[in-house]
Design an enzyme around this catalytic site. Structure first.
Site, mmCIF file in Angstrom:
data_model
loop_
_atom_site.group_PDB
_atom_site.id
_atom_site.type_symbol
_atom_site.label_atom_id
_atom_site.label_comp_id
_atom_site.label_asym_id
_atom_site.label_seq_id
_atom_site.Cartn_x
_atom_site.Cartn_y
_atom_site.Cartn_z
ATOM 1 N N GLY A 12 0.833 -1.197 0.000
ATOM 2 C CA GLY A 12 0.000 0.000 0.000
ATOM 3 C C GLY A 12 0.865 1.243 0.000
ATOM 4 O O GLY A 12 1.672 1.445 -0.898
ATOM 5 N N ALA A 15 2.885 4.774 -2.845
ATOM 6 C CA ALA A 15 3.136 4.156 -4.151
ATOM 7 C C ALA A 15 2.005 3.218 -4.545
ATOM 8 O O ALA A 15 1.488 3.282 -5.672
ATOM 9 C CB ALA A 15 4.468 3.412 -4.121
ATOM 10 N N SER A 42 -0.128 -5.437 3.557
ATOM 11 C CA SER A 42 0.154 -6.074 4.836
ATOM 12 C C SER A 42 -0.146 -5.126 5.978
ATOM 13 O O SER A 42 0.380 -3.997 6.008
ATOM 14 C CB SER A 42 1.619 -6.506 4.913
ATOM 15 O OG SER A 42 1.924 -6.975 6.217
ATOM 16 N N VAL A 50 7.280 9.925 6.594
ATOM 17 C CA VAL A 50 7.745 11.243 7.039
ATOM 18 C C VAL A 50 6.999 12.299 6.229
ATOM 19 O O VAL A 50 6.379 11.998 5.211
ATOM 20 C CB VAL A 50 9.268 11.393 6.857
ATOM 21 C CG1 VAL A 50 9.993 10.388 7.710
ATOM 22 C CG2 VAL A 50 9.662 11.215 5.392
ATOM 23 N N LYS A 81 3.992 24.574 -1.446
ATOM 24 C CA LYS A 81 5.439 24.623 -1.647
ATOM 25 C C LYS A 81 5.717 25.343 -2.958
ATOM 26 O O LYS A 81 5.232 24.933 -4.012
ATOM 27 C CB LYS A 81 6.008 23.206 -1.680
ATOM 28 C CG LYS A 81 7.483 23.118 -2.059
ATOM 29 C CD LYS A 81 7.925 21.660 -2.150
ATOM 30 C CE LYS A 81 9.352 21.566 -2.679
ATOM 31 N NZ LYS A 81 9.778 20.160 -2.823
ATOM 32 N N PRO A 104 13.013 28.298 -7.367
ATOM 33 C CA PRO A 104 11.548 28.393 -7.443
ATOM 34 C C PRO A 104 10.975 27.448 -8.483
ATOM 35 O O PRO A 104 11.678 26.949 -9.368
ATOM 36 C CB PRO A 104 11.334 29.852 -7.861
ATOM 37 C CG PRO A 104 12.535 30.178 -8.681
ATOM 38 C CD PRO A 104 13.678 29.388 -8.089
ATOM 39 N N VAL A 191 2.717 -11.244 2.334
ATOM 40 C CA VAL A 191 3.244 -12.217 1.375
ATOM 41 C C VAL A 191 4.243 -13.133 2.084
ATOM 42 O O VAL A 191 5.163 -12.674 2.750
ATOM 43 C CB VAL A 191 3.932 -11.501 0.197
ATOM 44 C CG1 VAL A 191 4.608 -12.519 -0.727
ATOM 45 C CG2 VAL A 191 2.928 -10.660 -0.582
ATOM 46 N N LEU A 346 9.689 2.970 -4.083
ATOM 47 C CA LEU A 346 10.978 2.641 -3.490
ATOM 48 C C LEU A 346 11.497 1.287 -3.943
ATOM 49 O O LEU A 346 12.714 1.062 -3.947
ATOM 50 C CB LEU A 346 10.868 2.668 -1.963
ATOM 51 C CG LEU A 346 10.486 4.012 -1.332
ATOM 52 C CD1 LEU A 346 10.343 3.864 0.178
ATOM 53 C CD2 LEU A 346 11.509 5.091 -1.668
ATOM 54 N N TYR A 457 18.297 23.847 -13.882
ATOM 55 C CA TYR A 457 19.759 23.842 -13.816
ATOM 56 C C TYR A 457 20.290 25.266 -13.677
ATOM 57 O O TYR A 457 21.272 25.495 -12.960
ATOM 58 C CB TYR A 457 20.336 23.182 -15.070
ATOM 59 C CG TYR A 457 20.188 21.685 -15.111
ATOM 60 C CD1 TYR A 457 21.262 20.856 -14.794
ATOM 61 C CD2 TYR A 457 18.989 21.098 -15.469
ATOM 62 C CE1 TYR A 457 21.133 19.470 -14.836
ATOM 63 C CE2 TYR A 457 18.850 19.718 -15.516
ATOM 64 C CZ TYR A 457 19.921 18.908 -15.195
ATOM 65 O OH TYR A 457 19.788 17.542 -15.231
#
Length: 515
Positions: A12, A15, A42, A50, A81, A104, A191, A346, A457
């Protein structure tokens, strides 16, 4: 599509649930009885959780999913933001004075056919304003802690470009609710076995929940199991490519602190403050400040990192400071789609928290999955192209993040090691050599594999104090008077924006006051 196609998302968190909601919406799940999307989550495994920041692309994603902006802000403790303020990256503080620059979200102002960048470069370095201040009114708006929009403006629309800071766990809950509304099945279980067929693809997987075994079969398995990478790494053994030779950070300590008072001014940008072996982040959520220390374990001990974080948080907070340690391996899997399994989030890879690329990589991956998903035939058909594009995207982000480190004039070992030529990607080194004589431009990058545009950049390059020598071509820039008028126009716009736009805290309070 005549046969039922089953997609199983394992894991879950942000992602998993963003993938589920996006695919359900893009593939019109409620209208297609031959399609099934299930999230296997799970209850025993928690998300990293975070406070996080992201890119302006998240606004289009949330709008596509049919999530109201005010609902999102209230449900996730979100704030707005407008970019990132970098502190002490170019130089260590001297005599109590900090070096700062701003990255920015707004692109540099462009009007009347004039590119202002060369005209800024040709100004006297000692007296010209910072690059971001000269190029966009967003610099002064963010400095004054103003919001990028007013309360009466349309959802996801604003005079200035913006993204959000939010509580990642709360965002996952909101996305889960939306995914279920769109017809996604939710199954709880951990799993405990993954079976492969004779071709090396996933045949099925088994889960257990409260002693009860359940078997799951699907046409496509999406691995959203986080750093564990249970499917793509564990079962299928897709190799992991480390980028630790370029990006040294591999640890983070995170904590939350309340604001000093309900009326404390709230930044509308991430603050990234360099320290001796990495950097600290600070983001303002509704009700708390998310603070973290990113560092290289090769250059700094865990105890010293904790000491740096405590010092940043301020005296008198030692007892109440609950730090969470987050180790990570910077890198990614070059085969993120292997056989009938694709990794998102991740499990596919992670570089580091700088510039908040985690969520935008999820957005890029799920957008491609939705478009490339075969209506029939083998699920691995798009794998080669998907992997090419995601590998290029990861590599390009590595270069952009390295730019922040390799330009520093700091003298600590971490920062000196970052300037070693062997640690700088070849493509970045080549561009840096060119940018000594011309500014970054749009033909330096292929947009379909880029997360950052050429002007991103420029903000980092010139914020860090790099010089581009246009002296030999000074006579070619003949619109100096017109450029000065545009620079003045930007400053007038900024003055007006400071009057018209509310404080960031006032806007967030107003949104949260309406239920």
């Amino acid at each position: 599509m005549t046969n039922k196609r089953r997609i199983l998302i394992v894991g879950g968190g942000t992602a998993g649930w963003l993938t589920a909601a996006y695919l359900a919406k893009a593939l019109r799940l409620p209208e297609r009885s031959h399609l099934e999307i299930t999230v296997l989550e799970s209850p025993d495994i928690s998300s990293v959780g975070v406070g996080e920041g992201t890119f302006p692309t998240i606004r289009s994603t949330l709008q596509f999913l049919g999530i109201d902006e005010a609902q999102f802000i209230r449900a996730t403790s979100a704030t707005m933001k407008q970019g990132i303020r970098f502190v002490d990256w170019a130089h260590a503080p001297t005599a109590g004075r900090q070096h700062q620059f701003f990255h920015p979200f707004e692109a540099p102002f462009y009007a009347d056919g004039i590119n202002l960048v060369p005209y800024w470069l040709l100004q006297d370095e000692a007296t010209r304003p910072p690059f971001a201040e000269a190029m966009t009114l967003q610099y002064r708006v963010a400095q004054a802690q103003r919001a990028p929009k007013r309360a009466g403006e349309a959802p996801y629309a604003a005079p200035l470009n913006y993204a959000y800071h939010f509580d990642a766990i709360k965002l996952a809950r909101l996305l889960a609710d939306r995914a279920r509304e769109l017809g996604v099945r939710h199954v709880e279980g951990t799993v405990n076995h993954v079976a492969l067929d004779t071709a090396g693809a996933i045949a099925h997987l088994d889960s257990v929940q409260q002693g009860r075994q359940e078997r799951h079969q699907a046409d496509l398995y999406i691995d959203c199991t986080g750093f564990r990478a249970e499917l793509i790494g564990g079962a299928l053994a897709s190799p992991f490519k480390s980028v630790r030779g370029q990006l040294f950070a591999d640890r983070a300590l995170a904590c939350k602190l309340p604001f000093e008072s309900p009326d404390t001014p709230m930044e509308s940008c991430t603050i990234a403050t360099a320290h001796e072996a990495g950097w600290l982040w600070e983001i303002g959520l509704n009700g708390a400040r998310g603070i973290g220390c990113v560092y290289s374990s090769s250059h700094l001990s865990d105890d010293r990192a904790a000491e740096i974080l405590r010092a940043y948080c301020g005296a008198g907070r030692d007892e109440a400071l609950a730090m969470r340690s987050i180790p990570f391996a910077p890198g990614y899997r070059e085969q993120q789609w292997l056989k009938n399994c694709v990794a998102v989030g991740l499990s596919a890879g992670f570089l580091e928290p700088l510039e908040s690329t985690g969520l935008v990589l999820i957005e890029a991956a799920v957008g491609m999955i939705a478009e490339m998903l075969p209506h029939s035939g083998p699920m691995e058909a798009p794998a080669r192209r998907f992997n090419e594009l995601m590998t290029a995207r990861f590599d390009n982000i590595v270069g952009f993040l390295k730019l922040h480190y390799c330009l520093s004039q700091r003298t600590e070992p971490f920062w000196r090691d970052n300037t070693a030529p062997a640690t700088i990607p070849a493509r970045l080194a080549e561009l840096l050599a060119q940018w000594r004589l011309r500014p970054p431009g749009r033909f330096d990058f292929v947009l379909d594999t880029e997360t950052f545009a050429f002007f991103n950049y420029q903000y980092i390059l010139y914020g860090m104090g790099v010089q581009t020598d246009l002296g030999a071509g000074r006579a070619d820039f003949t619109q100096g008077d017109e450029a000065q008028k545009l620079f003045a126009k930007i400053q007038r716009f900024a003055e007006r924006a400071l009057v018209d736009l509310p404080s960031h805290r006032a806007l967030i309070q107003q949104i949260n006051a309406v239920k």
